[in-house]
Design a protein around this motif. Structure first.
Motif, PDB file in Angstrom:
ATOM      1  N   LYS A  64     -33.357   0.128  28.090  1.00 31.59           N
ATOM      2  CA  LYS A  64     -33.509  -0.663  27.045  1.00 31.59           C
ATOM      3  C   LYS A  64     -32.122  -0.688  26.356  1.00 31.59           C
ATOM      4  CE  LYS A  64     -35.933  -1.551  22.564  1.00 31.59           C
ATOM      5  NZ  LYS A  64     -37.164  -0.996  21.817  1.00 31.59           N
ATOM      6  N   ILE A  65     -31.898  -1.931  25.933  1.00 35.98           N
ATOM      7  CA  ILE A  65     -30.461  -2.348  25.484  1.00 35.98           C
ATOM      8  C   ILE A  65     -30.813  -2.969  24.043  1.00 35.98           C
ATOM      9  CG2 ILE A  65     -28.622  -4.155  25.929  1.00 35.98           C
ATOM     10  CD1 ILE A  65     -29.253  -4.202  28.695  1.00 35.98           C
ATOM     11  N   VAL A  66     -29.882  -2.406  23.161  1.00 37.30           N
ATOM     12  CA  VAL A  66     -30.297  -2.678  21.763  1.00 37.30           C
ATOM     13  C   VAL A  66     -29.001  -2.888  21.178  1.00 37.30           C
ATOM     14  CG1 VAL A  66     -31.135  -1.509  19.590  1.00 37.30           C
ATOM     15  CG2 VAL A  66     -32.205  -0.848  21.768  1.00 37.30           C
ATOM     16  N   PRO A  67     -28.733  -4.065  20.646  1.00 37.03           N
ATOM     17  CA  PRO A  67     -27.511  -4.324  19.725  1.00 37.03           C
ATOM     18  C   PRO A  67     -27.710  -3.651  18.368  1.00 37.03           C
ATOM     19  CG  PRO A  67     -28.929  -6.291  19.689  1.00 37.03           C
ATOM     20  CD  PRO A  67     -29.401  -5.407  20.673  1.00 37.03           C
ATOM     21  N   VAL A  68     -26.457  -3.171  18.073  1.00 41.26           N
ATOM     22  CA  VAL A  68     -26.610  -2.225  16.910  1.00 41.26           C
ATOM     23  C   VAL A  68     -25.431  -2.330  15.784  1.00 41.26           C
ATOM     24  CG1 VAL A  68     -27.918  -0.480  17.877  1.00 41.26           C
ATOM     25  CG2 VAL A  68     -25.343  -0.201  18.118  1.00 41.26           C
ATOM     26  N   SER A  69     -25.544  -2.164  14.557  1.00 39.30           N
ATOM     27  CA  SER A  69     -24.640  -1.808  13.805  1.00 39.30           C
ATOM     28  C   SER A  69     -24.612  -0.173  13.414  1.00 39.30           C
ATOM     29  CB  SER A  69     -24.507  -2.471  12.329  1.00 39.30           C
ATOM     30  OG  SER A  69     -25.742  -2.134  11.776  1.00 39.30           O
ATOM     31  N   LEU A  70     -23.292   0.459  13.565  1.00 37.19           N
ATOM     32  CA  LEU A  70     -23.391   1.891  13.578  1.00 37.19           C
ATOM     33  C   LEU A  70     -22.396   2.394  12.504  1.00 37.19           C
ATOM     34  CD1 LEU A  70     -20.807   3.149  15.481  1.00 37.19           C
ATOM     35  CD2 LEU A  70     -22.266   2.144  17.416  1.00 37.19           C
ATOM     36  N   THR A  71     -22.651   3.826  12.188  1.00 40.87           N
ATOM     37  CA  THR A  71     -21.409   4.434  11.595  1.00 40.87           C
ATOM     38  C   THR A  71     -21.578   5.893  12.103  1.00 40.87           C
ATOM     39  OG1 THR A  71     -22.140   3.277   9.545  1.00 40.87           O
ATOM     40  CG2 THR A  71     -20.853   5.158   9.054  1.00 40.87           C
ATOM     41  N   THR A  72     -20.401   6.384  12.014  1.00 36.52           N
ATOM     42  CA  THR A  72     -20.055   7.789  12.623  1.00 36.52           C
ATOM     43  C   THR A  72     -19.362   8.310  11.579  1.00 36.52           C
ATOM     44  OG1 THR A  72     -17.977   7.378  13.643  1.00 36.52           O
ATOM     45  CG2 THR A  72     -20.148   7.168  15.145  1.00 36.52           C
ATOM     46  N   THR A  73     -19.810   9.522  11.140  1.00 37.54           N
ATOM     47  CA  THR A  73     -19.216  10.337   9.933  1.00 37.54           C
ATOM     48  C   THR A  73     -18.851  11.861  10.405  1.00 37.54           C
ATOM     49  OG1 THR A  73     -20.641   9.111   8.503  1.00 37.54           O
ATOM     50  CG2 THR A  73     -19.419  11.064   7.572  1.00 37.54           C
ATOM     51  N   PRO A  74     -17.709  12.344  10.143  1.00 37.43           N
ATOM     52  CA  PRO A  74     -17.584  13.550  10.615  1.00 37.43           C
ATOM     53  C   PRO A  74     -18.190  14.674   9.772  1.00 37.43           C
ATOM     54  CG  PRO A  74     -15.561  12.636   9.682  1.00 37.43           C
ATOM     55  CD  PRO A  74     -16.559  11.769   9.720  1.00 37.43           C
ATOM     56  N   LEU A  75     -18.669  15.732  10.502  1.00 38.47           N
ATOM     57  CA  LEU A  75     -19.217  17.001   9.786  1.00 38.47           C
ATOM     58  C   LEU A  75     -17.738  17.835   9.749  1.00 38.47           C
ATOM     59  CD1 LEU A  75     -22.672  17.527  11.329  1.00 38.47           C
ATOM     60  CD2 LEU A  75     -22.089  16.727   9.000  1.00 38.47           C
ATOM     61  N   GLY A  83     -19.035  18.563  14.044  1.00 38.78           N
ATOM     62  CA  GLY A  83     -20.049  17.531  14.674  1.00 38.78           C
ATOM     63  C   GLY A  83     -19.635  16.251  14.198  1.00 38.78           C
ATOM     64  N   VAL A  84     -20.712  15.400  14.345  1.00 41.69           N
ATOM     65  CA  VAL A  84     -20.706  14.052  13.911  1.00 41.69           C
ATOM     66  C   VAL A  84     -21.971  13.296  13.612  1.00 41.69           C
ATOM     67  CG1 VAL A  84     -20.059  11.523  14.428  1.00 41.69           C
ATOM     68  CG2 VAL A  84     -18.636  13.437  15.269  1.00 41.69           C
ATOM     69  N   VAL A  85     -22.253  12.985  12.454  1.00 38.19           N
ATOM     70  CA  VAL A  85     -23.468  12.006  12.002  1.00 38.19           C
ATOM     71  C   VAL A  85     -23.246  10.803  12.489  1.00 38.19           C
ATOM     72  CG1 VAL A  85     -25.013  11.521  10.349  1.00 38.19           C
ATOM     73  CG2 VAL A  85     -23.870  13.908  10.302  1.00 38.19           C
ATOM     74  N   VAL A  86     -24.325  10.341  13.360  1.00 34.17           N
ATOM     75  CA  VAL A  86     -24.361   8.829  13.704  1.00 34.17           C
ATOM     76  C   VAL A  86     -25.670   8.223  13.269  1.00 34.17           C
ATOM     77  CG1 VAL A  86     -24.526   7.381  15.737  1.00 34.17           C
ATOM     78  CG2 VAL A  86     -23.334   9.609  15.794  1.00 34.17           C
ATOM     79  N   THR A  87     -25.315   7.114  12.299  1.00 36.77           N
ATOM     80  CA  THR A  87     -26.423   6.279  11.890  1.00 36.77           C
ATOM     81  C   THR A  87     -26.397   5.031  12.780  1.00 36.77           C
ATOM     82  OG1 THR A  87     -25.277   5.784  10.093  1.00 36.77           O
ATOM     83  CG2 THR A  87     -26.750   7.542   9.907  1.00 36.77           C
ATOM     84  N   PHE A  88     -27.390   4.323  13.170  1.00 37.55           N
ATOM     85  CA  PHE A  88     -27.282   2.960  13.679  1.00 37.55           C
ATOM     86  C   PHE A  88     -28.611   2.146  13.270  1.00 37.55           C
ATOM     87  CE2 PHE A  88     -29.120   5.464  17.081  1.00 37.55           C
ATOM     88  CZ  PHE A  88     -30.156   4.668  17.583  1.00 37.55           C
ATOM     89  N   ARG A  89     -28.470   0.884  13.308  1.00 42.74           N
ATOM     90  CA  ARG A  89     -29.389   0.214  12.989  1.00 42.74           C
ATOM     91  C   ARG A  89     -29.525  -1.130  14.136  1.00 42.74           C
ATOM     92  NH1 ARG A  89     -29.828  -4.749  10.166  1.00 42.74           N
ATOM     93  NH2 ARG A  89     -27.585  -4.829   9.743  1.00 42.74           N
ATOM     94  N   ASP A  90     -30.646  -1.505  14.664  1.00 48.36           N
ATOM     95  CA  ASP A  90     -31.227  -2.390  15.577  1.00 48.36           C
ATOM     96  C   ASP A  90     -30.703  -3.730  14.862  1.00 48.36           C
ATOM     97  OD1 ASP A  90     -32.293  -4.116  17.207  1.00 48.36           O
ATOM     98  OD2 ASP A  90     -33.918  -2.939  17.665  1.00 48.36           O
ATOM     99  N   THR A  91     -29.887  -4.618  15.421  1.00 51.92           N
ATOM    100  CA  THR A  91     -29.505  -5.822  14.747  1.00 51.92           C
ATOM    101  C   THR A  91     -29.905  -6.908  15.867  1.00 51.92           C
ATOM    102  OG1 THR A  91     -27.424  -5.631  15.956  1.00 51.92           O
ATOM    103  CG2 THR A  91     -27.604  -4.820  13.793  1.00 51.92           C
ATOM    104  N   THR A  92     -31.252  -6.663  16.650  1.00 48.84           N
ATOM    105  CA  THR A  92     -31.626  -7.708  17.285  1.00 48.84           C
ATOM    106  C   THR A  92     -31.997  -8.754  16.800  1.00 48.84           C
ATOM    107  OG1 THR A  92     -32.467  -5.913  19.046  1.00 48.84           O
ATOM    108  CG2 THR A  92     -33.632  -8.192  19.362  1.00 48.84           C
ATOM    109  N   ARG A  93     -32.606  -8.852  15.769  1.00 47.07           N
ATOM    110  CA  ARG A  93     -33.145 -10.053  14.815  1.00 47.07           C
ATOM    111  C   ARG A  93     -31.748 -10.880  14.395  1.00 47.07           C
ATOM    112  NH1 ARG A  93     -35.741 -14.385  15.215  1.00 47.07           N
ATOM    113  NH2 ARG A  93     -36.618 -15.147  13.257  1.00 47.07           N
TER     114      ARG A  93
END
Length: 181
Positions: A64-75, A83-93
């Motif tokens: 699966k290939i998903v275009p995303v916007s993402l944020t990485t935040t250091p712990l 460590g790193v917290v990664v959040t991403f959102r599918d931006t396909t639409r």
């Protein structure tokens, strides 16, 4: 939810190295491990925020290939990144809509450019928002110079040899009002 977006099961994700199950691409190029946002956040202790315009894609082992916007935040603990917290959102639409809008804009621009008559589009503030090549030639002005300008500074109107002032062009005229009906 992240596993679901990537077409993965929890068993495929939990306890596995993310680098083995997800490849990160930017602008169509696979990033090397040290170029990935997580690695950069670990190296710099700085967060990374990447919007849709940066064209990140996540490719999972599920193909699966998903275009995303993402944020990485250091712990960070005691000044050290653990460590790193990664959040991403599918931006396909959003990506699809952006591509459709770009296609429609390009098609409209091609049509407008090919019109043989001069065409000037004026917004509700009387500023030129579009001018085609034929109008550029007729008015002896480039689009870069014209767009955003008040139309009365670019478009000149004459009565015989005399240029009409802006006030004369826009004054209430019974004949013009009659023609408008």
């Amino acid at each position: 939810v992240a596993a679901q977006i990537l077409g993965l099961t929890l068993e495929q994700v939990i306890g596995h190295d993310a680098r083995e199950i997800i490849q990160v691409y930017k602008n169509g190029r696979q990033l090397l491990p040290e170029e990935r946002p997580v690695a950069k956040t670990i190296a710099t202790n700085l967060p990374i925020i990447a919007g849709i315009d940066e064209q990140y894609e996540l490719h999972s082992i599920s193909d699966k290939i998903v275009p995303v916007s993402l944020t990485t935040t250091p712990l960070v603990t005691k000044g050290q990144t653990i460590g790193v917290v990664v959040t991403f959102r599918d931006t396909t639409r959003e990506t699809q809509l952006e591509n459709e809008l770009r296609t429609a804009r390009d098609r409209a621009q091609a049509i407008i450019s090919s019109v043989g008559d001069g065409l000037v589009v004026i917004d509700n503030q009387f500023h030129i928002s579009l001018i085609n090549p034929a109008a550029e030639k007729l008015l002896d002005v480039g689009s870069v110079e014209a767009i955003g300008q008040d139309w009365s500074k670019i478009v000149k109107i004459f009565a015989g040899d005399r240029e009409l002032s802006y006030e004369e062009r826009t004054a209430d005229d019974p004949e013009r009002q009659r023609l408008a009906k």
